[in-house]
Design an enzyme around this catalytic site. Structure first.
Site, PDB file in Angstrom:
ATOM      1  N   ASP A 416      -5.772  -3.049   3.771  1.00  0.00           N
ATOM      2  CA  ASP A 416      -6.019  -4.341   4.512  1.00  0.00           C
ATOM      3  C   ASP A 416      -5.454  -5.331   4.176  1.00  0.00           C
ATOM      4  O   ASP A 416      -5.112  -5.631   2.750  1.00  0.00           O
ATOM      5  CB  ASP A 416      -7.610  -4.477   4.208  1.00  0.00           C
ATOM      6  N   GLU A 445      -2.046  -2.242   7.109  1.00  0.00           N
ATOM      7  CA  GLU A 445      -2.569  -3.019   8.264  1.00  0.00           C
ATOM      8  C   GLU A 445      -1.829  -4.388   7.958  1.00  0.00           C
ATOM      9  O   GLU A 445      -2.357  -5.298   7.891  1.00  0.00           O
ATOM     10  CB  GLU A 445      -3.915  -3.321   8.054  1.00  0.00           C
TER      11      GLU A 445
END
Length: 694
Positions: A416, A445
């Site tokens: 993330d 990401e």
């Protein structure tokens, strides 16, 4: 062709141009010059700056390219000398791209995982130089005797090489005799010059001069899943969740979530990605639609990691136990799915790190800890980690966490927001894990600027989210997909996620079912890796006002979906996704990244591209070609003429061939120019298999 390996075991690569390996003495060193006798420049695959290794995945068709040229008009040749991770050596002949820029290329599909070494070797191609000059001069009656004798001397030199096969030397001796035969006329001499047998002999084993050896380079080859896969994202807490009579919700668990695995596998997905499965903080917990007030039954965002029950090494008690998680992994594996786990390096205010290591966060002048922001978004329930106050301590803790989940059986991590952490940290972590446990895959990401996105890829991330989500028009798609397939493919592999819990683009909001089919078809065929977030097959396209997020976002609440009812009513896109993934598995050309070629149409909403895999690089030895024609306007029917460069897959301009639409089963005879009509409300895309020439 003759084997080029040192053992009788299968070659660790597939190649379009393998030739017998041999040693040729290079020229002596040029002393203090950087340039060799024949310049070798811009070797590829490479990474800008040459500080990191380029990478590929096992079975990927990699274009090895270099710029090579020499003064004057004499011909040159270029070889690639390749060393597999176990030291086996092979030699490959490059061909000129004929692009006017002196670029040479050969396609190789490395199979063995590990670090490969390679170098380029340029040489004066004496036979090609003589052949070119002799063909012109003998035909024109200029210096005929001189050209015949020059050729005889050259061929005699080759025939004297006792390491050449006897059959080759006999052909060479006959050619020498014919050139020196006084009774032979110019027609006979030209027959020697144009001899296919001689051309084949010298293609495999040229007569070389001025041999120049370039620098050695490395290529990291990783497992196939590092570059190929269809991903599906779901929240385990929603799978099997129940609304109780008092209005509260009983969370789904790892046990109940197993029931969804067969459906995900039946759609043909390879990887199941789970958002964070850890305890969720209570302080500043978010309510529905990211509101600041959470009710007693609101589960909060999984990315607000940490609570009294533990932190990054724990599982949320509502989901079950660590043993339940291992059981879920086993069930997924049995269904043919790998599980990707979210790695989100941040903490809720209740995370044990906050009390035990306050130095790992940023303290503001008023004594409070800074929460995360991505203006205009605010995440009051999340504290970002400060990597500079105690870098050694943070490194040790994150390494411990990653090792912990690897020990449970996880081999893929979706990371993330990695672009909000130091790049050198990721370089260290990924390299450390790769040394300890080869084959672990990290997906970035990284919806961010090109420099940090590409920097993360260079530093080791095997895959990356990309701008695909926001590239919707013909012009945007052609520019973006060309870039990722060719400009950055030596180090960055895009995962073409179509949607995420955070991203519901206007195209999907207003394009309806056709938009969903269009985006899935492009992602599944243009990229080697792509993904969808659960609910995509139900065309969930209602956004929270003023945002690109789904209303009633699953990040902040449980989601109740009736998969069976949607399928029974024929409203689910699950069969369409299943067919896309079935096509991907049946056609190896679609499991490649760098083989993308765009063609032309007369309509500004019709995108046309092909993917071709030569027979020599295919595992089954059969060439594979897929043509995709897609109407990217989800609101209309379009008709146009498409114009194809058929030489991409070896069909001569003007020749006819058969194509089969893999979605409908229709078969047509096509050539360079073809009429197409695509109605977005019926079927917005052709996925065509080039079957045969007629």
């Amino acid at each position: 062709m003759a084997s080029t390996t040192r053992t009788t075991s299968p070659a660790p690569f597939r190649s379009t141009a393998e030739i017998p390996r041999r040693t040729v003495e290079p020229l002596p060193s040029a002393g203090d010059t950087v340039t060799g006798r024949i310049p070798l420049q811009r070797p590829a695959p490479s990474v800008p700056g040459d500080r990191f290794r380029p990478s590929a995945f096992s079975g990927e068709a990699v274009p090895f390219r270099v710029t090579a040229f020499r003064e004057g008009h004499d011909s040159i040749g270029v070889h690639l000398r390749l060393f597999s991770p176990d030291g086996r050596e092979s030699l490959h002949r490059l061909t000129p791209l004929n692009d006017g820029f002196d670029r040479w290329s050969v396609l190789i599909a490395p199979l063995a995982e590990g670090v490969w070494r390679f170098r380029y070797e340029a040489f004066g191609d004496d036979f090609a130089t003589w052949q070119h000059a002799a063909a012109i001069k003998i035909a024109a009656g200029v210096d005929v005797a001189l050209m015949r004798e020059a050729g005889a001397v050259l061929l005699s030199r080759a025939a004297a090489d006792k390491t050449r096969p006897a059959a080759e030397r006999r052909i060479l001796d006959k050619a020498v005799a014919r050139l020196r035969d006084a009774a032979a006329d110019a027609v006979d001499a030209l027959a020697v010059v144009r001899s296919a047998d001689l051309a084949n002999i010298f293609a495999d084993r040229p007569v070389q001069s001025l041999v120049t050896v370039g620098d050695e380079h490395e290529l990291l080859v990783e497992r196939e899943r590092a570059g190929v896969g269809a991903w599906y994202e779901f929240f385990p807490r929603s799978e099997g969740a129940e609304r109780l009579p008092d209005g509260t919700v009983r969370s789904g668990t790892f046990v109940t979530a197993r029931d969804r695995l067969p459906a995900v596998a039946a759609m043909g997905f390879d990887v199941l990605y789970l958002p964070p499965i850890h305890p969720i903080g209570r302080t500043h917990r978010k309510g529905p639609n990211n509101t600041l007030t959470a009710g007693p039954g609101d589960p909060g965002s999984p990315w607000a990691i940490g609570g009294p029950e533990g932190g990054h090494d724990a599982v949320h008690p509502d989901l079950g136990t660590l043993e339940d998680f291992r059981g879920f992994l086993a069930a997924a594996s049995e269904a043919g799915l790998e599980v990707a786990l979210d790695l989100a390096l941040q903490a809720s205010p209740d995370h044990p790190w906050v009390a035990e290591h306050p130095e790992w966060f940023t303290t503001l002048p008023d004594g409070s800890i800074a929460y995360a922001e991505n203006p205009p978004k605010k995440y009051q329930d999340i504290y970002p980690v400060n990597f500079d106050n105690d870098p050694a301590g943070i490194r040790a803790e994150v390494l411990r966490v990653v090792r912990h989940w690897i020990a449970q059986g996880v081999r893929i991590f979706r990371v993330d927001n990695p672009h909000t952490k130091p790049l050198q940290f990721w370089e260290w972590l990924i390299a450390t894990i790769a040394d300890e446990t080869p084959g672990v895959v990290f997906l970035a990401e990284a919806f961010t600027r090109p420099a940090p996105m590409q920097g993360l890829a260079m530093a080791g991330f095997q895959q990356s989210y990309s701008y695909f989500t926001w590239r919707n028009t013909k012009e945007e798609l052609e520019e973006f997909l060309t870039s990722v397939a060719h400009d950055t493919a030596d180090f960055m592999r895009p995962n073409l996620f179509v949607n995420t819990p955070d991203i519901l683009t206007e195209y999907l909001q207003y394009g309806g079912r056709p938009a969903y089919k269009i985006r899935a078809a492009i992602a599944a065929t243009a990229g080697a890796s792509y993904g969808v977030y659960a609910g995509f097959e139900l065309v969930e396209n209602v956004a929270r006002p003023g945002s690109e997020e789904n209303i009633d976002n699953e990040k902040y609440e449980y989601k109740f979906r009736d998969w069976a009812d949607a399928e029974a009513r024929g409203e689910s896109l699950a069969p369409f996704l299943a067919r896309l993934n079935e096509i991907r598995r049946a056609h190896p050309a679609l499991r490649q990244l760098r083989n993308l070629s765009f063609h032309w149409s007369d309509d500004d909403a019709m995108v046309v591209f092909s993917k071709h895999l030569p027979a020599a690089l295919a595992a089954d030895g059969a060439a594979d070609t897929i043509l995709v024609v897609v109407n990217v306007d989800p609101h209309s029917a379009r008709e146009t003429t498409v114009h194809l460069d058929t030489s991409v897959w070896g069909v001569a301009p003007g020749d006819e061939y058969e194509v089969e639409d893999l979605l409908t089963g229709s078969v047509w005879t096509w050539n360079d120019h073809n009429y197409v009509r695509l109605d977005a409300f019926v079927e917005p895309v052709h996925i065509l298999h080039v079957k045969e020439r007629r």
